[in-house]
Design an enzyme around this catalytic site. Sequence first.
Site, PDB file in Angstrom:
ATOM      1  N   ASP A  13       0.811  -1.230   0.000  1.00  0.00           N
ATOM      2  CA  ASP A  13       0.000   0.000   0.000  1.00  0.00           C
ATOM      3  C   ASP A  13       0.838   1.271   0.000  1.00  0.00           C
ATOM      4  OD1 ASP A  13      -2.238  -1.715   0.292  1.00  0.00           O
ATOM      5  OD2 ASP A  13      -1.932  -1.735   2.452  1.00  0.00           O
ATOM      6  N   GLU A  14       2.014   1.219  -0.607  1.00  0.00           N
ATOM      7  CA  GLU A  14       2.903   2.386  -0.598  1.00  0.00           C
ATOM      8  C   GLU A  14       2.578   3.388  -1.714  1.00  0.00           C
ATOM      9  OE1 GLU A  14       3.967  -0.714  -1.100  1.00  0.00           O
ATOM     10  OE2 GLU A  14       5.277  -1.342   0.534  1.00  0.00           O
ATOM     11  N   LYS A  16       2.318   2.071  -5.028  1.00  0.00           N
ATOM     12  CA  LYS A  16       3.017   1.489  -6.197  1.00  0.00           C
ATOM     13  C   LYS A  16       2.243   1.718  -7.483  1.00  0.00           C
ATOM     14  CE  LYS A  16       3.011  -2.611  -4.380  1.00  0.00           C
ATOM     15  NZ  LYS A  16       2.715  -2.335  -2.987  1.00  0.00           N
ATOM     16  N   GLY A  40      -4.249  -4.430  -3.820  1.00  0.00           N
ATOM     17  CA  GLY A  40      -5.223  -3.422  -4.197  1.00  0.00           C
ATOM     18  C   GLY A  40      -4.472  -2.203  -4.693  1.00  0.00           C
ATOM     19  N   HIS A  41      -4.563  -1.913  -5.973  1.00  0.00           N
ATOM     20  CA  HIS A  41      -3.797  -0.814  -6.563  1.00  0.00           C
ATOM     21  C   HIS A  41      -4.759   0.252  -7.092  1.00  0.00           C
ATOM     22  CE1 HIS A  41      -0.273  -3.807  -7.428  1.00  0.00           C
ATOM     23  NE2 HIS A  41      -0.371  -3.476  -6.169  1.00  0.00           N
ATOM     24  N   GLN A 222       2.240  -6.098  -2.988  1.00  0.00           N
ATOM     25  CA  GLN A 222       2.633  -6.137  -1.564  1.00  0.00           C
ATOM     26  C   GLN A 222       3.956  -5.382  -1.365  1.00  0.00           C
ATOM     27  OE1 GLN A 222       1.569  -9.532  -2.922  1.00  0.00           O
ATOM     28  NE2 GLN A 222      -0.406  -8.672  -2.520  1.00  0.00           N
ATOM     29  N   THR A 299      -9.793  -4.889   1.337  1.00  0.00           N
ATOM     30  CA  THR A 299     -10.632  -5.342   2.452  1.00  0.00           C
ATOM     31  C   THR A 299     -11.343  -4.196   3.172  1.00  0.00           C
ATOM     32  OG1 THR A 299      -8.754  -5.186   3.955  1.00  0.00           O
ATOM     33  CG2 THR A 299      -9.106  -7.322   2.903  1.00  0.00           C
TER      34      THR A 299
END
Length: 424
Positions: A13-14, A16, A40-41, A222, A299
């Site tokens: 979640d950075e 990306k 999740g992107h 991730q 989520t």
Amino acid sequence: MKNTVVVGAQWGDEGKAKITDLLAQNADVIIRYQGGCNAGHTVVVDNKTFKFHLIPSGILYKNKICIIGPGTVIHPESFEKELNGLIEEGIDVSNLKISPLASITMPYHIEIDGYSESNAGKGKIGTTKKGIGPTYTDKYARIGLKIQDLYSAETLSEKLDIILPLKNKQLEKVYGLEPYSKECITALCEKYAELFKPYVCFEWQDLLREHKKDTILFEGAQGVMLDVDYGTYPFVTSSNPIGGGAATGSGYGPRMIDEVIGVSKAYVTRVGEGPFVTELNDETGDKIREIGHEFGVTTGRPRRCGWFDAVIMKYAVLVGGLTSIALTKIDVFDSFDEIKVCTAYKDTRNGQIYTSYPTDVFIHKYLEPIYETHAGWGVDITKIKEYDKLPENAKKYLERLEELLECPISIISVGPDREQTIIK
Ligand code: IMP
């Protein structure tokens, strides 16, 4: 642009997706190399938000080949939902290719993931419950199904005769779950075969050879700290997000990789269980969560938030093979008077100082962060497009991070849009 891997440098979640999207402009081929729909992107283009889980976000551009690589795991129903969502938005998906070597997440993988999480007690990982761990478990136990198996009735039948007796015994005896008949799985596989057919690239070797001289972007999911070999094991995912993962999960070997960009937030977040030394369970953590909209794409879970941790980032530079860093969400600190950076850990039991990352995560509960404090900049930086125009304090902060990590920061993101990016 050189052939580049985009890697999450923290716990996922950075941001990306935004960096991948930006770099995809100059790439010919984009290959997602590991993970599955646990990712999740989010990509924002012209104020429109797209949420990706498995399909490379490069699909938003015309004429880019987007490959779901051999190192990934594919849950057919989630793939179908994601694909249909893109088609409904008018996105051309004709350049999407699926590797015949990718693994399939079967319904029993999801059931096992759910069961394990509910019954793990203190060992709960906080997974996304998308069947990721059980799918990779079967892959490495050599009892997994691959996309290519769907297209040979003989292969599928032979494999199911080996897999199902084992799997059913496990489902019934270990997990107390219902077994699956061969007819049921065969019928499911026929459905999956139809679903994937337009996208499966049986000529993948020719395709990769043809594009060997083009620009390749390797898309990771991730992050390094969730890597199954190097992350906060066992609180990790079941694949290799590190730069090296691109060499095993894409179909191209390590010599095709020129650069590895590690994406990191200006702070740290984590979803799920596991150690997090700089976590803030206070108003500052809440403030970061609120300003940074830190809720999971897959989520919806609120993300745990904390200060930037140079100990894990230095580790990520090393094991992730990073050649530079893309720092995201620095604008979240626009209204902060002070910004902290963790430079080392102190063991509260004996005073031992750690400047290198201690890999035994079961001692992390005894560690406390040692911080240095930086003055904030107090202005809105979300419209700044050049490095030199950043406030002095922001530049000082960035330069200090480069010094601590011994790695250059090549990209600075100051907002979610493609335009809100400073290339250094
Ligand atoms: P799994 O990948 O669903 O097995 O979950 C294992 C761990 O990785 C859990 O802590 C998840 O919250 C975390 N995780 C998996 N995918 C992502 C992601 O895309 N972003 C952040 N955390 C993730």
